[in-house]
Scaffold this motif. Structure first.
Motif, mmCIF file in Angstrom:
data_model
loop_
_atom_site.group_PDB
_atom_site.id
_atom_site.type_symbol
_atom_site.label_atom_id
_atom_site.label_comp_id
_atom_site.label_asym_id
_atom_site.label_seq_id
_atom_site.Cartn_x
_atom_site.Cartn_y
_atom_site.Cartn_z
ATOM 1 N N LEU A 369 6.907 2.391 10.518
ATOM 2 C CA LEU A 369 7.514 3.625 10.999
ATOM 3 C C LEU A 369 7.995 4.485 9.838
ATOM 4 O O LEU A 369 7.852 5.715 9.868
ATOM 5 N N VAL A 370 8.557 3.875 8.818
ATOM 6 C CA VAL A 370 8.976 4.625 7.632
ATOM 7 C C VAL A 370 7.772 5.312 6.993
ATOM 8 O O VAL A 370 7.824 6.504 6.639
ATOM 9 N N ASN A 371 6.678 4.589 6.850
ATOM 10 C CA ASN A 371 5.483 5.177 6.244
ATOM 11 C C ASN A 371 4.972 6.366 7.054
ATOM 12 O O ASN A 371 4.545 7.384 6.500
ATOM 13 N N SER A 375 4.870 10.146 5.494
ATOM 14 C CA SER A 375 3.553 10.707 5.183
ATOM 15 C C SER A 375 2.937 11.519 6.306
ATOM 16 O O SER A 375 2.058 12.352 6.064
ATOM 17 N N GLY A 376 3.339 11.268 7.537
ATOM 18 C CA GLY A 376 2.749 11.980 8.654
ATOM 19 C C GLY A 376 1.381 11.451 9.018
ATOM 20 O O GLY A 376 0.907 10.439 8.495
ATOM 21 N N ALA A 392 8.780 13.469 4.197
ATOM 22 C CA ALA A 392 9.265 12.951 2.917
ATOM 23 C C ALA A 392 10.092 13.984 2.167
ATOM 24 O O ALA A 392 11.101 13.649 1.522
ATOM 25 N N ALA A 393 9.678 15.254 2.212
ATOM 26 C CA ALA A 393 10.371 16.301 1.454
ATOM 27 C C ALA A 393 11.500 16.940 2.236
ATOM 28 O O ALA A 393 12.419 17.524 1.637
ATOM 29 N N VAL A 433 0.159 5.179 1.175
ATOM 30 C CA VAL A 433 -1.092 5.898 1.416
ATOM 31 C C VAL A 433 -0.944 6.921 2.528
ATOM 32 O O VAL A 433 -0.170 6.742 3.452
ATOM 33 N N LEU A 434 -1.683 8.016 2.410
ATOM 34 C CA LEU A 434 -1.735 9.007 3.466
ATOM 35 C C LEU A 434 -2.385 8.409 4.705
ATOM 36 O O LEU A 434 -3.246 7.546 4.625
#
Length: 454
Positions: A369-371, A375-376, A392-393, A433-434
């Motif tokens: 879930l964090v990833n 990253s979306g 992330a931003a 990774v995206l």
């Protein structure tokens, strides 16, 4: 030295010498003579096409290709608990690839994890699964690889500490864990089931990610498909230990593997997105066979599990429940950033999975879930697959913690996660990774005359 002492010393020396000889015999493998690189036209086009499909099932391109670099040229870093291992160049380059490998040498690498020069290969190359691949399929994959564009790409040095940087050590690992029996069909099952079992055990090597490993890095056979770790992601349990709110069945698995998305389960992400991208290129029958086999491995849900799934689906179709006020900060972030896509029933690509059905939220830890939040889920050209912006931003760690805790409490019946702050920090540091649902065809053309361009 007295007589008894001399005898004891002699016995020790003999034992040491015998041990050294035995170790050498176990570790030593002869080199196989080099051949002139075969001409692409020497391979039958139908065989090459079959090899292309098999290589896609094996996910060969993603393990042997650095993002943005030439296909199959190797150099991809594979992190392990023992250090980093870099994938090899499997293009037909004569100097740095496998251009001078005979089919016999290629088959030995697949079956025994030994390269043409006689060196043991690290089991990050999953030859412990490829022992199950038939001679005919090895021949087709060899034909496909030998018709790719040669790429001059010298191997990168692995980053391993002593003694693991010594390849003969791998021979001991193989003695303990490498099972050399090839797949044997089960005559009591259907041809479709057996095809799925063959692919899962062999080329698809599903257990390499979805099975936990022991302290020496080997799969724990007693816990097959009970969930594993790969590239800072958790590969979910795909047996009866699955945390999916709705139990999987063959139809759902097929749709997910074919399209990278299922409304009752969500979107393929992380390394699984690469698997789906490759499976999008192969025969429908092979994807269906994998789904049929894995559905039986998961087993029919128990009555309690079935009721839980039905309740989750019913709740997903009901009006959204009132937001909990126990975490007002997390609730506010959810309302501003998530609810518009996950609660309004919007069609794809803007509609998201109902979060009460999300395995990521019900999972054993928050990594996946964090990833996803960082990253979306990126758009895929030409497809109406789900998309999601990355945060992330736009979210700091405190906001991310609040949102994660809120999602876990509201959309699952599991206990609160621990170590959420560290998980977020690790994910930001590793620049995970995206995500993607399906990247479309990524392997080179099967026709030997249509080789990759520089």
């Amino acid at each position: 030295m007295t007589g008894p002492s001399r005898i004891i010393a002699s016995v020790i020396v003999i034992a040491l010498v015998a041990g050294a000889v035995a170790a050498f015999a176990i570790a030593w493998r002869p080199a196989i003579a080099a051949v002139d690189p075969p001409a692409p036209q020497a391979f039958d086009a139908a065989l090459v096409k079959r090899g292309r499909d098999l290589a896609a099932i094996g996910n060969c391109s993603d393990c042997h290709t650095v993002r943005g670099a030439r296909n199959f040229a190797g150099g991809l870093p594979v992190p392990t608990p023992f250090g980093t291992i870099f994938s090899s160049n499997i293009t037909p380059d004569a100097e740095t690839g496998i251009g001078r490998w005979s089919e016999t040498a290629f088959r030995r690498a697949m079956r025994s994890g030994v390269n043409r020069e006689g060196q043991h290969l690290y089991p990050t190359f999953p030859y412990d699964h490829f022992t199950n691949v038939s001679d005919e399929d090895d021949r087709a994959i060899y034909a496909f690889l030998m018709t790719r564009q040669p790429v001059h790409a010298p191997a990168r040095a692995n980053q391993l500490s002593f003694p693991l940087d010594q390849r003969p050590v791998i021979a001991g690992w193989k003695l303990l864990f490498l099972r050399r029996d090839t797949y044997q069909p089960d005559n009591t099952k259907s041809a479709e089931w057996n095809r799925g079992a063959y692919l899962v055990a062999g080329l698809a090597h599903c257990g390499a990610c979805h099975t936990p490993r022991n302290a020496l890095g080997a799969e724990r056979v007693s816990a097959q498909f009970a969930g594993g770790d790969v590239d800072n992601w958790h590969a979910y349990a795909i047996n009866d230990k699955s945390r999916s709110p709705v139990p999987w069945d063959a139809d759902a698995l097929y749709a997910y593997l074919r399209n990278g998305w299922h409304p009752d389960h969500g979107t393929a992400r992380g390394p699984m997105a690469e698997v789906v991208a490759n499976l999008s290129q192969v025969a429908d029958s092979d994807v269906r066979a994998i789904a049929v086999y894995m559905a039986e491995i998961s087993g029919a849900p128990t009555p309690d599990r079935k009721r839980q799934g039905e309740a989750a689906l019913a709740q997903a179709k009901s009006p959204p429940a009132q937001a909990s006020q126990a975490n007002p900060a997390g609730a506010s972030i959810y309302a501003a950033a998530c609810a518009a896509c996950h609660e309004t029933g919007r069609p794809l690509p803007y509609g998201g999975v109902n979060l009460g059905l999300s395995t990521a939220i019900s999972g054993p830890d928050p990594r996946n879930l964090v990833n996803i939040l960082l990253s979306g889920v990126r758009a895929v050209e030409g497809e109406r697959s789900p998309i999601m912006p990355g945060f992330a931003a736009s979210m700091n760690d405190t906001q991310m913690v609040g949102l994660l805790n809120y999602l876990r409490a509201r959309f699952s019946n599991q206990p609160a996660w621990t170590g959420v702050e560290k998980t977020i920090a690790d994910a930001r540091r590793t620049e995970t990774v995206l995500l993607q649902t399906s990247a479309g065809p990524r392997n080179a053309p099967a026709d030997p005359t249509q080789r990759d361009k520089p």
